[in-house]
Scaffold this motif. Structure first.
Motif, PDB file in Angstrom:
ATOM      1  N   TYR A  52       3.789   7.474   3.640  1.00 37.87           N
ATOM      2  CA  TYR A  52       2.685   7.196   2.728  1.00 37.87           C
ATOM      3  C   TYR A  52       2.174   8.493   2.100  1.00 37.87           C
ATOM      4  O   TYR A  52       2.201   9.547   2.737  1.00 37.87           O
ATOM      5  N   PHE A  77       0.187   8.381   8.966  1.00 37.60           N
ATOM      6  CA  PHE A  77       0.519   7.774   7.677  1.00 37.60           C
ATOM      7  C   PHE A  77       1.574   8.595   6.946  1.00 37.60           C
ATOM      8  O   PHE A  77       2.551   8.055   6.414  1.00 37.60           O
ATOM      9  N   LEU A  79      -0.336  -3.587   7.946  1.00 37.67           N
ATOM     10  CA  LEU A  79      -0.177  -2.157   7.723  1.00 37.67           C
ATOM     11  C   LEU A  79      -0.035  -1.408   9.053  1.00 37.67           C
ATOM     12  O   LEU A  79       0.799  -0.508   9.192  1.00 37.67           O
ATOM     13  N   VAL A 123      -0.741  10.742   1.267  1.00 35.61           N
ATOM     14  CA  VAL A 123      -2.045  10.881   1.914  1.00 35.61           C
ATOM     15  C   VAL A 123      -2.869  11.970   1.241  1.00 35.61           C
ATOM     16  O   VAL A 123      -2.394  13.088   1.044  1.00 35.61           O
ATOM     17  N   HIS A 161       3.856  15.084   2.281  1.00 32.82           N
ATOM     18  CA  HIS A 161       3.178  13.839   1.916  1.00 32.82           C
ATOM     19  C   HIS A 161       1.652  13.971   1.960  1.00 32.82           C
ATOM     20  O   HIS A 161       0.939  13.042   1.600  1.00 32.82           O
ATOM     21  N   MET A 212       0.830  -1.195   0.000  1.00 29.34           N
ATOM     22  CA  MET A 212       0.000   0.000   0.000  1.00 29.34           C
ATOM     23  C   MET A 212       0.868   1.251   0.000  1.00 29.34           C
ATOM     24  O   MET A 212       1.823   1.353   0.753  1.00 29.34           O
ATOM     25  N   LYS A 213       0.496   2.195  -0.875  1.00 29.25           N
ATOM     26  CA  LYS A 213       1.252   3.440  -0.976  1.00 29.25           C
ATOM     27  C   LYS A 213       0.363   4.665  -0.827  1.00 29.25           C
ATOM     28  O   LYS A 213       0.787   5.679  -0.272  1.00 29.25           O
ATOM     29  N   ASN A 214      -0.858   4.563  -1.342  1.00 27.24           N
ATOM     30  CA  ASN A 214      -1.743   5.732  -1.384  1.00 27.24           C
ATOM     31  C   ASN A 214      -2.910   5.564  -0.408  1.00 27.24           C
ATOM     32  O   ASN A 214      -3.691   4.621  -0.520  1.00 27.24           O
ATOM     33  N   ILE A 215      -2.997   6.498   0.529  1.00 25.31           N
ATOM     34  CA  ILE A 215      -4.014   6.449   1.580  1.00 25.31           C
ATOM     35  C   ILE A 215      -4.890   7.691   1.491  1.00 25.31           C
ATOM     36  O   ILE A 215      -4.388   8.810   1.351  1.00 25.31           O
TER      37      ILE A 215
END
Length: 297
Positions: free
Chosen positions: A25, A20, A169, A27, A68, A1-4
């Motif tokens: 990550y 995050f 995660l 965000v 981020h 997972m990279k995009n939250i």
């Protein structure tokens, strides 16, 4: 997972976004107004500054964390390419169901949908989507950047794969994930809220005053914060909402909210967020000052 993507930039939402982003990550923070988003980013910035003061992070880490995070009021663009969406809106079932219906319609089919709800059924939320196996509860504790626990709640249809992904995660965020099943209040609030409610009833019946009740629980039970002060920090409206969910879910009078709690919420005394609850948080008084109307009789 990279995009939250985090839905909601209030106390819990901005804290989740902060954690995050600090862990690298990308965000997207989504809310209905630019003002709410600006307030959320300001809170994150202040919290990062406190971490710098305590020498927990550097200025460059602060800059990296803020870089981020992107903000938007457009839900569709905010969830584009999201691997995980975490909803952190108000603790209201109708609001959450509407959000999840929309998320299900605009998110990619592989996107996991999580909710930060502290009491509402994951199964009920998942039922309004076409991906119940990818819907899960991810209940962070407040303040999110500091508290280690994440309560991971499986709905009736949540898959093993989804659960493992979210558990793993959480570990990458340096949190301690604890898996629980989907019952009203889960574990944290099923135990905590009756205690807070009983403390309010103890005050309501005149057994002791606010500071006395909190002192007994802090010094006698080794709680870091008394239950009435904790209620103020959670938000009395949130406490009432959780107790109502539990009362409706279990049909058990032991979860019925104290009349004093109901009256305080009705009067707009919500705790820290309204500057007055069991304690007075206004600028003219210290936070530890007990409101006169709750003084020991």
């Amino acid at each position: 997972m990279k995009n939250i993507t985090v839905i909601g930039s209030g106390t819990m939402g901005n804290g989740i976004a902060h954690v995050f982003a600090q862990n690298g990550y990308a965000v997207n923070l989504v809310d209905i107004s630019k003002e709410a988003l600006e307030k959320g980013i300001a809170t994150i910035t202040r919290n990062l500054d406190r971490m710098i003061t305590k020498e927990h992070i550097t200025e460059s880490q602060k800059s990296s964390t803020l870089n981020h995070i992107k903000t938007t009021t457009d839900l569709k663009s905010g969830v584009k390419n999201a691997d995980l969406v975490i909803e952190a809106a108000s603790e209201n079932i109708d609001v959450k169901l509407n959000i999840f219906k929309e998320l299900d319609a605009v998110c990619g089919t592989d996107t996991i949908l999580a909710t930060n709800t502290s009491s509402i059924s994951i199964t009920q939320i998942a039922a309004v989507t076409n991906r119940p196996e990818k819907v899960i509860g991810m209940h962070f504790m407040n303040p999110v950047p500091i508290m280690k626990l994440v309560e991971i709640i499986r709905g009736f249809s949540t898959s093993d794969e989804t659960t493992k992904t979210i558990m793993d995660l959480s570990l990458k965020l340096e949190k301690t994930p604890t898996e629980v099943n989907d019952y009203p209040g889960f574990v944290a609030n099923r135990i905590l809220m009756p205690m807070i409610n009983e403390a309010i009833e103890t005050l309501h019946h005149g057994v002791a005053g606010v500071s006395e009740i909190d002192t007994v629980m802090k010094l006698g039970m080794a709680h870091p914060m008394g239950p009435l002060q904790l209620a103020d920090f959670i938000g009395l409206d949130v406490c009432l909402s959780i107790l109502n969910v539990m009362y409706e879910g279990f049909k058990n009078p032991k979860y019925a909210p104290s009349p004093l709690l109901v009256n305080m919420v009705t009067a707009g005394k919500l705790g820290v967020k309204s500057a007055e609850g069991f304690y007075d948080y206004s600028q003219s008084k210290k936070a530890e000052t007990v409101s006169n109307q709750f003084s020991k009789r």
